[in-house]
Motif scaffolding. Sequence first.
Motif, PDB file in Angstrom:
ATOM      1  N   LEU A  93      19.272 -31.972  -4.688  1.00  0.00           N
ATOM      2  CA  LEU A  93      20.516 -32.360  -5.614  1.00  0.00           C
ATOM      3  C   LEU A  93      19.830 -32.946  -6.732  1.00  0.00           C
ATOM      4  CD1 LEU A  93      23.337 -32.956  -4.807  1.00  0.00           C
ATOM      5  CD2 LEU A  93      22.528 -34.910  -3.755  1.00  0.00           C
ATOM      6  N   SER A  94      19.990 -32.520  -7.837  1.00  0.00           N
ATOM      7  CA  SER A  94      19.652 -33.338  -8.770  1.00  0.00           C
ATOM      8  C   SER A  94      20.252 -34.279  -9.774  1.00  0.00           C
ATOM      9  CB  SER A  94      20.020 -32.203 -10.198  1.00  0.00           C
ATOM     10  OG  SER A  94      21.187 -31.727 -10.404  1.00  0.00           O
ATOM     11  N   TYR A  95      20.156 -35.634 -10.116  1.00  0.00           N
ATOM     12  CA  TYR A  95      20.622 -36.573 -10.815  1.00  0.00           C
ATOM     13  C   TYR A  95      20.761 -36.758 -12.030  1.00  0.00           C
ATOM     14  CZ  TYR A  95      16.357 -38.893  -9.588  1.00  0.00           C
ATOM     15  OH  TYR A  95      15.639 -39.655  -9.927  1.00  0.00           O
ATOM     16  N   ASP A  96      21.677 -37.375 -12.799  1.00  0.00           N
ATOM     17  CA  ASP A  96      21.718 -38.167 -14.051  1.00  0.00           C
ATOM     18  C   ASP A  96      20.958 -39.356 -13.402  1.00  0.00           C
ATOM     19  OD1 ASP A  96      22.356 -35.977 -15.818  1.00  0.00           O
ATOM     20  OD2 ASP A  96      23.680 -36.237 -14.431  1.00  0.00           O
ATOM     21  N   ARG A  97      21.883 -40.140 -12.770  1.00  0.00           N
ATOM     22  CA  ARG A  97      20.853 -41.270 -12.374  1.00  0.00           C
ATOM     23  C   ARG A  97      21.075 -41.577 -10.579  1.00  0.00           C
ATOM     24  NH1 ARG A  97      20.095 -41.286 -16.834  1.00  0.00           N
ATOM     25  NH2 ARG A  97      21.193 -42.714 -19.148  1.00  0.00           N
ATOM     26  N   LEU A  98      20.131 -42.309  -9.935  1.00  0.00           N
ATOM     27  CA  LEU A  98      19.639 -42.396  -8.934  1.00  0.00           C
ATOM     28  C   LEU A  98      20.005 -44.081  -8.377  1.00  0.00           C
ATOM     29  CD1 LEU A  98      19.557 -41.195  -5.963  1.00  0.00           C
ATOM     30  CD2 LEU A  98      16.339 -41.465  -6.544  1.00  0.00           C
ATOM     31  N   VAL A  99      20.534 -44.381  -7.283  1.00  0.00           N
ATOM     32  CA  VAL A  99      20.263 -45.611  -7.189  1.00  0.00           C
ATOM     33  C   VAL A  99      19.985 -45.367  -5.026  1.00  0.00           C
ATOM     34  CG1 VAL A  99      22.112 -47.674  -5.591  1.00  0.00           C
ATOM     35  CG2 VAL A  99      22.224 -46.257  -8.114  1.00  0.00           C
ATOM     36  N   VAL A 100      18.605 -46.378  -5.021  1.00  0.00           N
ATOM     37  CA  VAL A 100      18.103 -46.158  -4.032  1.00  0.00           C
ATOM     38  C   VAL A 100      18.285 -47.284  -2.787  1.00  0.00           C
ATOM     39  CG1 VAL A 100      16.032 -46.170  -2.941  1.00  0.00           C
ATOM     40  CG2 VAL A 100      15.884 -45.497  -5.172  1.00  0.00           C
ATOM     41  N   ALA A 101      19.224 -47.191  -2.032  1.00  0.00           N
ATOM     42  CA  ALA A 101      19.887 -48.206  -1.591  1.00  0.00           C
ATOM     43  C   ALA A 101      19.175 -47.662  -0.226  1.00  0.00           C
ATOM     44  CB  ALA A 101      21.151 -47.822  -1.408  1.00  0.00           C
ATOM     45  N   THR A 102      18.275 -47.884  -0.009  1.00  0.00           N
ATOM     46  CA  THR A 102      17.538 -47.061   2.067  1.00  0.00           C
ATOM     47  C   THR A 102      17.035 -48.605   2.405  1.00  0.00           C
ATOM     48  OG1 THR A 102      15.620 -46.528   0.661  1.00  0.00           O
ATOM     49  CG2 THR A 102      16.766 -44.929   1.193  1.00  0.00           C
ATOM     50  N   GLY A 103      17.740 -50.096   2.173  1.00  0.00           N
ATOM     51  CA  GLY A 103      17.733 -50.527   3.252  1.00  0.00           C
ATOM     52  C   GLY A 103      15.972 -50.749   3.638  1.00  0.00           C
ATOM     53  N   SER A 104      16.383 -51.515   5.147  1.00  0.00           N
ATOM     54  CA  SER A 104      15.244 -51.711   5.554  1.00  0.00           C
ATOM     55  C   SER A 104      14.613 -51.234   7.315  1.00  0.00           C
ATOM     56  CB  SER A 104      15.318 -53.913   5.566  1.00  0.00           C
ATOM     57  OG  SER A 104      15.729 -53.572   6.403  1.00  0.00           O
ATOM     58  N   LYS A 105      13.516 -52.166   7.619  1.00  0.00           N
ATOM     59  CA  LYS A 105      13.574 -51.872   9.112  1.00  0.00           C
ATOM     60  C   LYS A 105      12.279 -52.910   9.534  1.00  0.00           C
ATOM     61  CE  LYS A 105      13.543 -47.066   9.857  1.00  0.00           C
ATOM     62  NZ  LYS A 105      13.389 -45.170   9.069  1.00  0.00           N
ATOM     63  N   LEU A 106      13.034 -52.361  10.880  1.00  0.00           N
ATOM     64  CA  LEU A 106      11.337 -53.766  11.119  1.00  0.00           C
ATOM     65  C   LEU A 106      10.323 -53.330  11.146  1.00  0.00           C
ATOM     66  CD1 LEU A 106      11.377 -56.106  13.914  1.00  0.00           C
ATOM     67  CD2 LEU A 106      11.865 -54.048  15.410  1.00  0.00           C
ATOM     68  N   PHE A 107       9.720 -54.006  11.454  1.00  0.00           N
ATOM     69  CA  PHE A 107       7.692 -53.708  11.409  1.00  0.00           C
ATOM     70  C   PHE A 107       7.539 -53.888  12.391  1.00  0.00           C
ATOM     71  CE2 PHE A 107       3.646 -55.335  10.513  1.00  0.00           C
ATOM     72  CZ  PHE A 107       3.104 -53.995   9.547  1.00  0.00           C
ATOM     73  N   ARG A 108       6.877 -53.027  12.784  1.00  0.00           N
ATOM     74  CA  ARG A 108       6.028 -53.240  13.904  1.00  0.00           C
ATOM     75  C   ARG A 108       4.676 -52.653  13.945  1.00  0.00           C
ATOM     76  NH1 ARG A 108      10.974 -50.644  15.534  1.00  0.00           N
ATOM     77  NH2 ARG A 108      12.437 -50.936  17.394  1.00  0.00           N
ATOM     78  N   PRO A 109       3.931 -54.098  14.228  1.00  0.00           N
ATOM     79  CA  PRO A 109       2.882 -54.116  13.826  1.00  0.00           C
ATOM     80  C   PRO A 109       1.862 -53.431  15.150  1.00  0.00           C
ATOM     81  CG  PRO A 109       3.301 -55.983  14.142  1.00  0.00           C
ATOM     82  CD  PRO A 109       4.536 -55.268  14.400  1.00  0.00           C
ATOM     83  N   ASN A 110       0.629 -53.089  14.959  1.00  0.00           N
ATOM     84  CA  ASN A 110      -0.240 -52.106  16.075  1.00  0.00           C
ATOM     85  C   ASN A 110      -0.651 -52.674  16.783  1.00  0.00           C
ATOM     86  OD1 ASN A 110      -0.893 -49.761  16.927  1.00  0.00           O
ATOM     87  ND2 ASN A 110      -2.812 -49.278  15.075  1.00  0.00           N
ATOM     88  N   ILE A 111       0.114 -53.622  17.525  1.00  0.00           N
ATOM     89  CA  ILE A 111      -0.057 -54.558  18.839  1.00  0.00           C
ATOM     90  C   ILE A 111       0.187 -53.642  20.017  1.00  0.00           C
ATOM     91  CG2 ILE A 111       0.843 -56.031  19.958  1.00  0.00           C
ATOM     92  CD1 ILE A 111       1.632 -57.844  17.284  1.00  0.00           C
ATOM     93  N   PRO A 112      -0.960 -53.836  20.510  1.00  0.00           N
ATOM     94  CA  PRO A 112      -0.767 -52.840  22.473  1.00  0.00           C
ATOM     95  C   PRO A 112       0.434 -53.220  23.014  1.00  0.00           C
ATOM     96  CG  PRO A 112      -3.114 -54.173  22.006  1.00  0.00           C
ATOM     97  CD  PRO A 112      -2.570 -53.959  20.921  1.00  0.00           C
ATOM     98  N   GLY A 113       0.108 -52.047  23.421  1.00  0.00           N
ATOM     99  CA  GLY A 113       1.966 -51.966  24.355  1.00  0.00           C
ATOM    100  C   GLY A 113       2.872 -51.893  23.492  1.00  0.00           C
ATOM    101  N   LEU A 114       3.262 -52.662  22.026  1.00  0.00           N
ATOM    102  CA  LEU A 114       4.786 -52.939  21.550  1.00  0.00           C
ATOM    103  C   LEU A 114       5.223 -51.394  21.677  1.00  0.00           C
ATOM    104  CD1 LEU A 114       6.577 -54.749  20.055  1.00  0.00           C
ATOM    105  CD2 LEU A 114       4.930 -54.128  18.026  1.00  0.00           C
TER     106      LEU A 114
END
Length: 404
Positions: A99-120
């Motif tokens: 999809l080509s654009y003349d203007r783009l709005v990035v509204a992709t939000g956020s996600k929980l950050f899961r660190p590299n903790i054993p078993g998480l």
Amino acid sequence: MRLVIIGAGFAGMYAALSAARLRDVQGVSPEELEIALVAPEPTLVVRPRLYEQKPETLTAPLLDVFKAIDVVYVQGSAETVDTKSRAVHIASLDGAKKLSYDRLVVATGSKLFRPNIPGLAEHGFAVDSIDDAVALDKHLHGLARRPALNGRDTVVVAGGGFTGIEAATEMPARLREILGKNAKPRVVIIERNPAIAPDMGDEARPVIEAALRKLGVETLLGTGVASLDASGVTLSSGEHIEAETVVWAAGIRAAPLTQQIPAERDNFGRLLVDRDLRVPGVAGVFATGDAARAACDDDGNYALMSCQHATRMGAFAGNNAAAELLGVPTKPYHQKGYVTCLDLGEAGALFTTGWERKVAMVDDVAKKTKREINTVWIYPPKAERAAALASADPPHVSDVSGFL
Ligand SMILES: Cc1cc2nc3c(=O)[nH]c(=O)nc-3n(C[C@H](O)[C@H](O)[C@H](O)COP(=O)(O)OP(=O)(O)OC[C@H]3O[C@@H](n4cnc5c(N)ncnc54)[C@H](O)[C@@H]3O)c2cc1C
């Protein structure tokens, strides 16, 4: 001309509404200015409610709203953004699309950050996405079929910020409903900082502490989670807590697509934007909601990763991206008032005003407001053209000045 919005969260929804509003106000047709919104589903996930029971019901349909305001919905996930050729590459159910654009709005939000903790990854639950919340709910219901031994009735919540507190304070009632009214659930919040709700401030924190005491929710402060296994969690202090349920609620990051935009980002992965919510140095690109770090006043306050900010930022970003294409002045984003409404389960709620978080309402009065916010205010407008467009005039969106 085409304006493309990526994301159908609070920010993307209001970007679409406000861009369509400005197009309508300027008397420009959908053929002259196409507004397209890309998202995996045409649905608003009501993330602020995902700590509640029946999470599968916490979405709102958007397709009819988009149709009513002539916004083209494009099913799929934006995989890459080529800011040089101004194109978005999309993976969709019916194959790859560009999809080509003349203007783009990035509204992709956020996600929980899961660190590299054993078993998480194997043993941790969450309330961040609808899939997370449904998996947790299914697991909680499954507990009722197991013997009431060891850590069956214990829930550990990692993270004593807003999300962790809302998940933890809801849990005693939720577990009693599942396990029976005589069950004695144990709920423990683990918080790395020496105080619960580190961002809350000294005036509001005692209200939270009193609510936790009332509900019997324990807190372990100044310690972190070192590892998880099937039996529970081990803390950095070496202490082990037997728990069949561990909910990870210790921080979010901007969704990964922001990394595709060649521009500066903060520690949360949010794109730094100017007062019009433009990404400086990247022609034609705006960022908004949890994907952007924006100043909201001239006093040094910045938008938080919150629905309250995302909704209003969305309205300004959509308006401004459309304004550039329509050759009309942009409107600088500003959001003077700030309120917090924290659910405290059966102990009511807490409503604060201002960045210094002054206590304005507690108990049932605050709870009534929280219910109103969570069941009315944050839902999409009705799929009626005039009303939907009218709801998106940027200065009036998420305006909390009436509370201040
Ligand atoms: C449990 C919980 C409680 C909360 N409580 C509160 C509260 O009380 N008050 C408050 O103000 N805030 C609260 N929040 C925060 C609030 O939910 C977020 O700040 C808000 O959802 C941000 O809106 P957004 O539109 O920026 O992003 P999101 O709501 O995350 O929406 C992002 C959208 O982008 C889409 N997307 C992402 N990547 C792509 C891609 N590559 N291609 C296409 N689409 C994509 C997603 O599918 C989604 O549609 C809470 C959050 C949680 C999880």
